[in-house]
Structures are given as C-alpha cells and as structure tokens.
Design a protein around this motif. Structure first.
Motif, PDB file in Angstrom:
ATOM      1  N   GLU A 221       0.817  -1.211   0.000  1.00 43.74           N
ATOM      2  CA  GLU A 221       0.000   0.000   0.000  1.00 43.74           C
ATOM      3  C   GLU A 221       0.855   1.267   0.000  1.00 43.74           C
ATOM      4  OE1 GLU A 221      -2.436  -0.207   3.438  1.00 43.74           O
ATOM      5  OE2 GLU A 221      -0.804  -0.724   4.800  1.00 43.74           O
ATOM      6  N   PRO A 252      -7.920  -1.560  -8.189  1.00 44.89           N
ATOM      7  CA  PRO A 252      -8.334  -0.286  -7.577  1.00 44.89           C
ATOM      8  C   PRO A 252      -8.536  -0.374  -6.072  1.00 44.89           C
ATOM      9  CG  PRO A 252     -10.196  -1.317  -8.678  1.00 44.89           C
ATOM     10  CD  PRO A 252      -9.003  -2.177  -8.975  1.00 44.89           C
ATOM     11  N   VAL A 253      -8.685  -1.606  -5.549  1.00 44.70           N
ATOM     12  CA  VAL A 253      -8.946  -1.805  -4.121  1.00 44.70           C
ATOM     13  C   VAL A 253      -7.939  -2.822  -3.586  1.00 44.70           C
ATOM     14  CG1 VAL A 253     -10.641  -2.499  -2.386  1.00 44.70           C
ATOM     15  CG2 VAL A 253     -11.397  -1.320  -4.467  1.00 44.70           C
ATOM     16  N   ASP A 255      -6.350  -5.786  -1.192  1.00 43.70           N
ATOM     17  CA  ASP A 255      -6.851  -7.026  -0.595  1.00 43.70           C
ATOM     18  C   ASP A 255      -7.060  -6.821   0.906  1.00 43.70           C
ATOM     19  OD1 ASP A 255      -5.977  -9.808   0.853  1.00 43.70           O
ATOM     20  OD2 ASP A 255      -7.045 -10.201  -1.022  1.00 43.70           O
ATOM     21  N   GLU A 256      -8.187  -7.256   1.421  1.00 44.78           N
ATOM     22  CA  GLU A 256      -8.517  -7.014   2.824  1.00 44.78           C
ATOM     23  C   GLU A 256      -7.559  -7.741   3.768  1.00 44.78           C
ATOM     24  OE1 GLU A 256     -12.553  -7.939   3.641  1.00 44.78           O
ATOM     25  OE2 GLU A 256     -13.389  -6.428   2.287  1.00 44.78           O
ATOM     26  N   ARG A 259      -3.618  -6.249   2.513  1.00 51.94           N
ATOM     27  CA  ARG A 259      -3.468  -4.810   2.258  1.00 51.94           C
ATOM     28  C   ARG A 259      -2.497  -4.544   1.103  1.00 51.94           C
ATOM     29  NH1 ARG A 259      -7.266  -5.076   5.035  1.00 51.94           N
ATOM     30  NH2 ARG A 259      -7.829  -3.835   6.850  1.00 51.94           N
ATOM     31  N   PHE A 261      -2.033  -4.540  -3.397  1.00 53.53           N
ATOM     32  CA  PHE A 261      -2.746  -4.335  -4.651  1.00 53.53           C
ATOM     33  C   PHE A 261      -2.185  -5.278  -5.718  1.00 53.53           C
ATOM     34  CE2 PHE A 261      -3.195  -0.494  -2.251  1.00 53.53           C
ATOM     35  CZ  PHE A 261      -4.454   0.007  -2.550  1.00 53.53           C
TER      36      PHE A 261
END
Length: 376
Positions: A221, A252-253, A255-256, A259, A261
């Motif tokens: 991130e 665009p988001v 990974d939970e 964290r 991309f």
C-alpha cells in the motif's frame, strides 16, 4: 606482681591505656586522608575521566544524486488466456490433427468427430425449408384473389420459420463435429483419444494463449501510488531472461487480508520462448528522486524498530534519520530520507546514541571505500 594485680591496685592505669589506643586510632585516620588513593579510588577517577571524554567517529560527507526509483514486485508468469474447450455435439473421435504441445493458429482444426447422420438431417432440413418457402410464396400470390385466409398464411409462415431453425441446428451440428482453435496458442492437454465417444459438454482440449504472458504480483500500500496502468516495466524470469512489458491492470482496491494491490504486466511472446508458470521479479519505475548510495552495513534500527542512518549535524551531535530503500544494486543500496548533503557516520555508529556530542573526523579512503561497498 602480675598485670591483673597491678590493675586492681591502680585502676587508673586501665583508663590511661584505653585513652592511648583511641588517640592512636584517630591519628591513623588523619594520616590516611593525606596519603595516596587506593586502587578503588584510582579506578573511580579513571571512569570519571572516560565519561567526560568525547567519543570520536568517522564520517563521510555525501551529496544526494538523482536516480530512478524502482518498485520491486515478485510474482509468477502465466499465459494471457487459458480455456478448456468442450464438445458442442455428440460423436466419436474420428481424427486427431494436433497433439499436445502443438502450436496452432486461430481456426485451425484440432480434432474431428464422425459424421453419423448429420448430412442426412441437414439435407432433410433444407428440403423442408424449400417446401414451406414455396408454399408460403404461393399463398401470398393467392391472397389478393381471396383464396387464402390470413390464418393459413400465418400457419405456413410458422412452419417455414421452424424449418429454417431446424436447418440452422443441422448446419451448426455439422460444424461442431470439427473442434478448432479459438485463438492462436498451444495445446496444453488433450482429454480424449482416437475412437473415444464424447457427449455435448465433455471437456476435450486444454488450450492456452502463450503468445503473450502475464506476470502477476502484489504491490504494498505504500508503493501503490507509484504504479499506474500503461507504465513500462521490466521482468526478470527465474530462467535468467530479461524482458519488458506494460502494466495492463492495477487493482483499484487493496486485498482485505494482505493490504496489497494486484498488478499485472503483459509481455509479448510471439515465438513462445518465454515460459509460463515460473517465478519472476518485476522492476517498475516509480519516478525520479534524490537518494544517497551507501553500504547496507550502515543501516541501523532505533528503539522503535525503524530503519535509518546515523549522521552528525553542524553542532557535532548525533542524529538519526528514518530512511527508505529506493533501489538495491550489487554494490550498495540507494536510500531516501536524508538531507541533500549529509555527514554519515561510517565508523563508530554502533557506540554513540542520538543527541550525544561527538568528535567527527573524515573517513580515510580505505574506510570510505569499505562503507560504499556491502560486506560479502
């Protein structure tokens, strides 16, 4: 006469003897104060002088240089497309025209099923279309004379459309007996052999498009802001091949769970020489920046576990600057986070704390060279 008898007859002698002993003890203490210090006192004095001494460190004055920042991403290569071709009609495998590993072009036949009654059903469908088409045209001519009703014409038209639909199904069934490549690629695996009977929906061929390979990895991130779709990136495969491609996708988001991309780099592979499914390292340029090149051995950690560099400021005090590694090379690392010009401690940084006053001396050529080169 013994001593006890003398003391008993003259008790004042005992008092004189005790007074003499006390006087001797007091005089011995006075003399000791003026005497030379003992070993313990000498050690304490030496420790005090050592604490009062200013430590000496060697520093190297460096000026930051402009470099291109690179974001390193470890990932895995894969074919650009991968499909499992399934049978669209029933039949027995009559011929196999391409084996596993064969490179085929789009539309090239891979295998063929037997004819069965497909040609007969096709001929019947064509005849039915001709029959109902002729009847429909004749009824249209008779409509003006009132010999045919609208209901009869509509019924004939429905039969004609049903015949046409049956003809289309017969044509498609005949076409589906031949399984062809959906795009340029390679046959990865084949599920059937000559003489096997397959039904509609059965898997037949595993087919991949390796004319392009995709290297997929994840970006942290913190570094995601440096990566954009369309950027040119370099990939180093575990086989030793170095190739270039462009970023085709950037998530665009994040990974939970991690964290991070997901990033995908598409690399041309027209001759199929680049292997898919191997480990690869991506080097993505992240723009220009100022950085210092140092030996990794100069990096240290503060009390909070932050990586950084110790320097000496203009007041000869030790400072600690958190840094980030912008680029790694075989002979050192480029770091950001230091002032443009910095007096980096290259010898003695492990023995001084932040804020301590030190005596800084310029590092000699041998020490400076050792500081610039990493320890093997």
């Amino acid at each position: 006469m013994n001593i006890s008898q003398a003391v008993s007859k003259r008790p004042w002698l005992l008092a004189v003897f005790v007074a003499a002993l006390v006087s001797v003890w007091m005089l011995s203490g006075i003399l000791r104060e003026g005497s030379a210090p003992g070993p313990l006192e000498q050690a304490a004095d030496v420790g005090s002088e050592a604490q009062r001494a200013i430590p000496r460190v060697q520093v190297s004055v460096q000026t930051a240089k402009p470099i291109t920042r690179f974001v390193s991403v470890y990932g895995r290569s894969a074919p650009a497309r991968s499909v499992e071709i399934k049978a669209e009609t029933d039949g027995r495998v009559q011929s196999i025209d391409a084996d596993r590993g064969a490179r085929v072009k789009k539309g090239q036949r891979i295998l063929q099923l037997d004819m069965r009654d497909r040609q007969a059903r096709l001929d019947q469908a064509r005849a039915s279309v001709t029959e109902h088409s002729t009847a429909y045209e004749a009824q249209l001519r008779l409509k003006s004379d009132g010999y045919v009703s609208e209901t009869q014409i509509a019924e004939t038209l429905a039969k004609l459309e049903a015949a046409r639909a049956e003809l289309t199904r017969a044509e498609l069934d005949l076409r589906y007996r031949e399984i062809r490549a959906p795009f340029d690629g390679v046959i990865l695996d084949r599920e059937v052999e000559l003489g096997d009977f397959i039904k509609q929906g059965d898997p037949v061929i595993s087919f991949v498009d390796n004319t392009r390979i995709i290297v997929t990895g994840t970006v942290s991130e913190k570094e995601a802001r440096y990566v954009q779709t369309g950027m040119l990136a370099e990939a180093k495969l575990v086989t030793g091949q170095n190739v270039q491609g462009r970023i085709r996708y950037m998530a665009p988001v994040a990974d939970e769970a991690t964290r991070t991309f997901t990033v995908e780099v598409e690399i041309p592979n027209p001759d199929g020489s680049l292997p898919a499914g191997v480990t690869a390292e991506l080097q993505i340029p992240g723009g220009e920046m100022l950085a210092h090149k140092i030996s990794p051995s100069l990096l240290s950690l503060d009390a909070g576990g932050t990586i950084g560099i110790k320097t000496v400021n203009e007041y000869n005090q030790v400072e600690f600057f958190p840094v980030e590694i912008a680029r790694s090379e075989t002979d050192g690392v480029w770091i950001s986070g230091l002032p443009e010009t910095a007096r980096i401690i290259v010898l003695g940084q492990g023995y001084v704390n932040v804020g301590l006053e030190v005596e800084s001396v310029a590092a000699d050529a041998e020490t400076a060279l050792a500081a610039e080169k990493p320890t093997p």
